[in-house]
Structure formats: C-alpha cells, structure tokens
Motif scaffolding. Sequence first.
Motif, PDB file in Angstrom:
ATOM      1  N   ALA A   1      58.783  38.151   5.253  1.00 51.46           N
ATOM      2  CA  ALA A   1      59.483  38.921   4.230  1.00 51.46           C
ATOM      3  C   ALA A   1      59.721  38.570   3.131  1.00 51.46           C
ATOM      4  O   ALA A   1      60.008  36.707   3.162  1.00 51.46           O
ATOM      5  CB  ALA A   1      60.378  39.719   4.939  1.00 51.46           C
ATOM      6  N   ILE A   2      59.378  38.861   1.739  1.00 50.47           N
ATOM      7  CA  ILE A   2      59.974  37.974   0.500  1.00 50.47           C
ATOM      8  C   ILE A   2      60.170  39.232  -0.756  1.00 50.47           C
ATOM      9  O   ILE A   2      59.664  40.335  -0.309  1.00 50.47           O
ATOM     10  CB  ILE A   2      58.747  37.174  -0.324  1.00 50.47           C
TER      11      ILE A   2
ATOM     12  N   GLU B   1      57.366  29.654  -3.779  1.00 52.62           N
ATOM     13  CA  GLU B   1      57.563  31.252  -2.633  1.00 52.62           C
ATOM     14  C   GLU B   1      56.323  31.733  -2.134  1.00 52.62           C
ATOM     15  O   GLU B   1      56.028  31.559  -0.696  1.00 52.62           O
ATOM     16  CB  GLU B   1      58.644  31.833  -2.578  1.00 52.62           C
ATOM     17  N   LEU B   2      55.216  32.385  -2.760  1.00 50.69           N
ATOM     18  CA  LEU B   2      54.768  32.505  -2.139  1.00 50.69           C
ATOM     19  C   LEU B   2      53.273  31.994  -2.300  1.00 50.69           C
ATOM     20  O   LEU B   2      52.226  32.424  -0.885  1.00 50.69           O
ATOM     21  CB  LEU B   2      54.253  33.643  -3.795  1.00 50.69           C
ATOM     22  N   PHE B   3      53.379  31.077  -3.458  1.00 53.42           N
ATOM     23  CA  PHE B   3      51.800  30.484  -3.171  1.00 53.42           C
ATOM     24  C   PHE B   3      52.278  28.896  -2.531  1.00 53.42           C
ATOM     25  O   PHE B   3      50.853  27.970  -2.555  1.00 53.42           O
ATOM     26  CB  PHE B   3      50.923  30.693  -4.636  1.00 53.42           C
TER      27      PHE B   3
ATOM     28  N   GLY C   1      54.356  28.461   0.944  1.00 54.35           N
ATOM     29  CA  GLY C   1      53.946  29.064   0.554  1.00 54.35           C
ATOM     30  C   GLY C   1      53.995  30.212   1.832  1.00 54.35           C
ATOM     31  O   GLY C   1      53.637  30.654   2.539  1.00 54.35           O
ATOM     32  N   LYS C   2      54.292  31.448   1.567  1.00 53.41           N
ATOM     33  CA  LYS C   2      55.026  32.467   2.033  1.00 53.41           C
ATOM     34  C   LYS C   2      53.189  32.981   2.782  1.00 53.41           C
ATOM     35  O   LYS C   2      52.964  33.720   3.668  1.00 53.41           O
ATOM     36  CB  LYS C   2      55.559  33.921   1.710  1.00 53.41           C
ATOM     37  N   PHE C   3      52.185  33.009   1.845  1.00 52.49           N
ATOM     38  CA  PHE C   3      50.884  33.709   1.630  1.00 52.49           C
ATOM     39  C   PHE C   3      50.895  32.558   2.983  1.00 52.49           C
ATOM     40  O   PHE C   3      49.496  33.245   3.835  1.00 52.49           O
ATOM     41  CB  PHE C   3      49.991  33.703   0.943  1.00 52.49           C
ATOM     42  N   GLU C   4      50.386  31.506   3.125  1.00 55.22           N
ATOM     43  CA  GLU C   4      49.902  30.882   4.339  1.00 55.22           C
ATOM     44  C   GLU C   4      50.445  30.757   5.390  1.00 55.22           C
ATOM     45  O   GLU C   4      49.882  30.757   6.287  1.00 55.22           O
ATOM     46  CB  GLU C   4      50.519  29.334   3.494  1.00 55.22           C
ATOM     47  N   TYR C   5      51.698  31.229   5.566  1.00 56.31           N
ATOM     48  CA  TYR C   5      53.219  31.912   6.553  1.00 56.31           C
ATOM     49  C   TYR C   5      52.578  32.757   7.527  1.00 56.31           C
ATOM     50  O   TYR C   5      52.680  32.973   8.380  1.00 56.31           O
ATOM     51  CB  TYR C   5      54.681  31.370   6.918  1.00 56.31           C
TER      52      TYR C   5
ATOM     53  N   LEU D   1      55.784  42.043   0.631  1.00 58.35           N
ATOM     54  CA  LEU D   1      56.188  42.275  -0.332  1.00 58.35           C
ATOM     55  C   LEU D   1      57.498  43.491  -0.934  1.00 58.35           C
ATOM     56  O   LEU D   1      56.777  44.331  -1.470  1.00 58.35           O
ATOM     57  CB  LEU D   1      54.932  41.999  -1.624  1.00 58.35           C
ATOM     58  N   ASP D   2      58.480  42.918  -0.712  1.00 60.52           N
ATOM     59  CA  ASP D   2      59.921  43.846  -0.611  1.00 60.52           C
ATOM     60  C   ASP D   2      59.969  44.048  -2.519  1.00 60.52           C
ATOM     61  O   ASP D   2      60.084  43.188  -3.104  1.00 60.52           O
ATOM     62  CB  ASP D   2      60.947  43.491   0.003  1.00 60.52           C
ATOM     63  N   GLU D   3      60.313  45.044  -2.772  1.00 64.81           N
ATOM     64  CA  GLU D   3      60.741  45.532  -4.403  1.00 64.81           C
ATOM     65  C   GLU D   3      59.061  45.090  -4.769  1.00 64.81           C
ATOM     66  O   GLU D   3      60.086  44.016  -6.472  1.00 64.81           O
ATOM     67  CB  GLU D   3      62.108  44.389  -4.643  1.00 64.81           C
ATOM     68  N   ILE D   4      57.912  45.491  -5.077  1.00 64.14           N
ATOM     69  CA  ILE D   4      56.798  44.998  -5.611  1.00 64.14           C
ATOM     70  C   ILE D   4      56.988  45.459  -7.007  1.00 64.14           C
ATOM     71  O   ILE D   4      57.009  44.197  -8.511  1.00 64.14           O
ATOM     72  CB  ILE D   4      55.714  45.161  -5.144  1.00 64.14           C
TER      73      ILE D   4
END
Length: 209
Positions: free
Chosen positions: A30-31, A44-46, A62-66, A74-77
Amino acid sequence: LILGESGTGKELFAQAIHRLARRRQASFVAINCAAMSETLLESELFGHEKGAFTGAVRSHRGKFEYADGGTLFLDEIGDMPLTLQAKLLRVLETREIVKVGSNTPVKVDVRIVAATNKDLELAVREGRFREDLYFRIKVITIKLPPLRERREDVPLLVERFLREFADLHGRTVTAVSAAAMQRLTTFPWPGNVRQLRNAMETAVLVTPG
C-alpha cells in the motif's frame, strides 16, 4: 476503484480483495499518494538507480517491484500529481516500469486497487485528473457507503477490533455488553470505520476488567 468517505475502510476492503484472490500468496503493498511530494512519490512507486538524484546513494526498489505478482493499493489516487498520472497510465498499458535515473524497462505483474474520497468525475472535468487514467482504473468500481448508512456492519467491526486490540495490548476483554453495543450501533460515526477502530482501542485500554 474503491470510492468512499475518509475512514470508510477502503484499505480493509482492498486487503479483503487481495486475500480472496489467486494473488493472495504474493504481497499486498500500500502507498498513500497524498502523503509525499511528487519526486518522492515517483521514487517510491517506480524505484530509482544509484546517483539518480542528490542523496540517492544506492539503488532502490519501488512499490511496483515489491508488489510484483500481488496487489498494489494506491490510496488517495485523486491527489496524485498530473505528471505521475501520465507515468502510471503508461505502466498500466505496458506493464513495465522505468526507474528514476534509468532507461531500462522492468516487467511487472501487479493488480492495481485504487481508492479515493474525491469526486474523480468532477476532477476530470476540472482538469485535475486525467480522463484516460480515470477510465483505465474504473474497470470495476466499488462505492463504500459511510458507516452511518451500514449500521449492520458495526457489530462485525466491533468484534474484529475487540480481538485485535485485546491481543495487541494483552488484555482479557472478550465481549461487549448489550448496552454498549446499542450505543455503538446508533452512534453516527462521522469519522467512519477509522473512528470506530480508535474508539474500540480506547475501550480495550481503559476497561477495568
């Protein structure tokens, strides 16, 4: 795409989607897209490569790899900057990310669950949210009503939070009285599930028995 007021339990719902899916053995990551600057959010994302910017002393996943193989929440997009919206759209279309400071694409297999308390249709009309990204993420839309409109959920949530906080704080509280449950069920909960959760933690901590 999960829509709902702040505190309605959008992340809890996203976690439930993940647990019930074939991806449940992989990670749920989650981010919060509203909690950091545009530059930091992109990293953080990429992810980024060593030396990509001042302070980047090592490579960063980044979070995508994790979340590869699992779910990225994706909170509060609705608060994501427009430039990052374009990059996110590219990732959703190609299933590839490019780290900050790199030209090499990296394949990712991620389920995206996005959430917002914003009116995205209004944001699209006002130019604050990309229309193409909006249509890309709203394949399935779930609207979570506020807790005051789903009072039948209160006892279930109370039971969950009671167990959670009794275990966390080492307390022996095992039940809620009928009178207390009546008060909990009829209260309007303007802060929704988040407020109820905090109230239950307080109750577990201060109860004498």
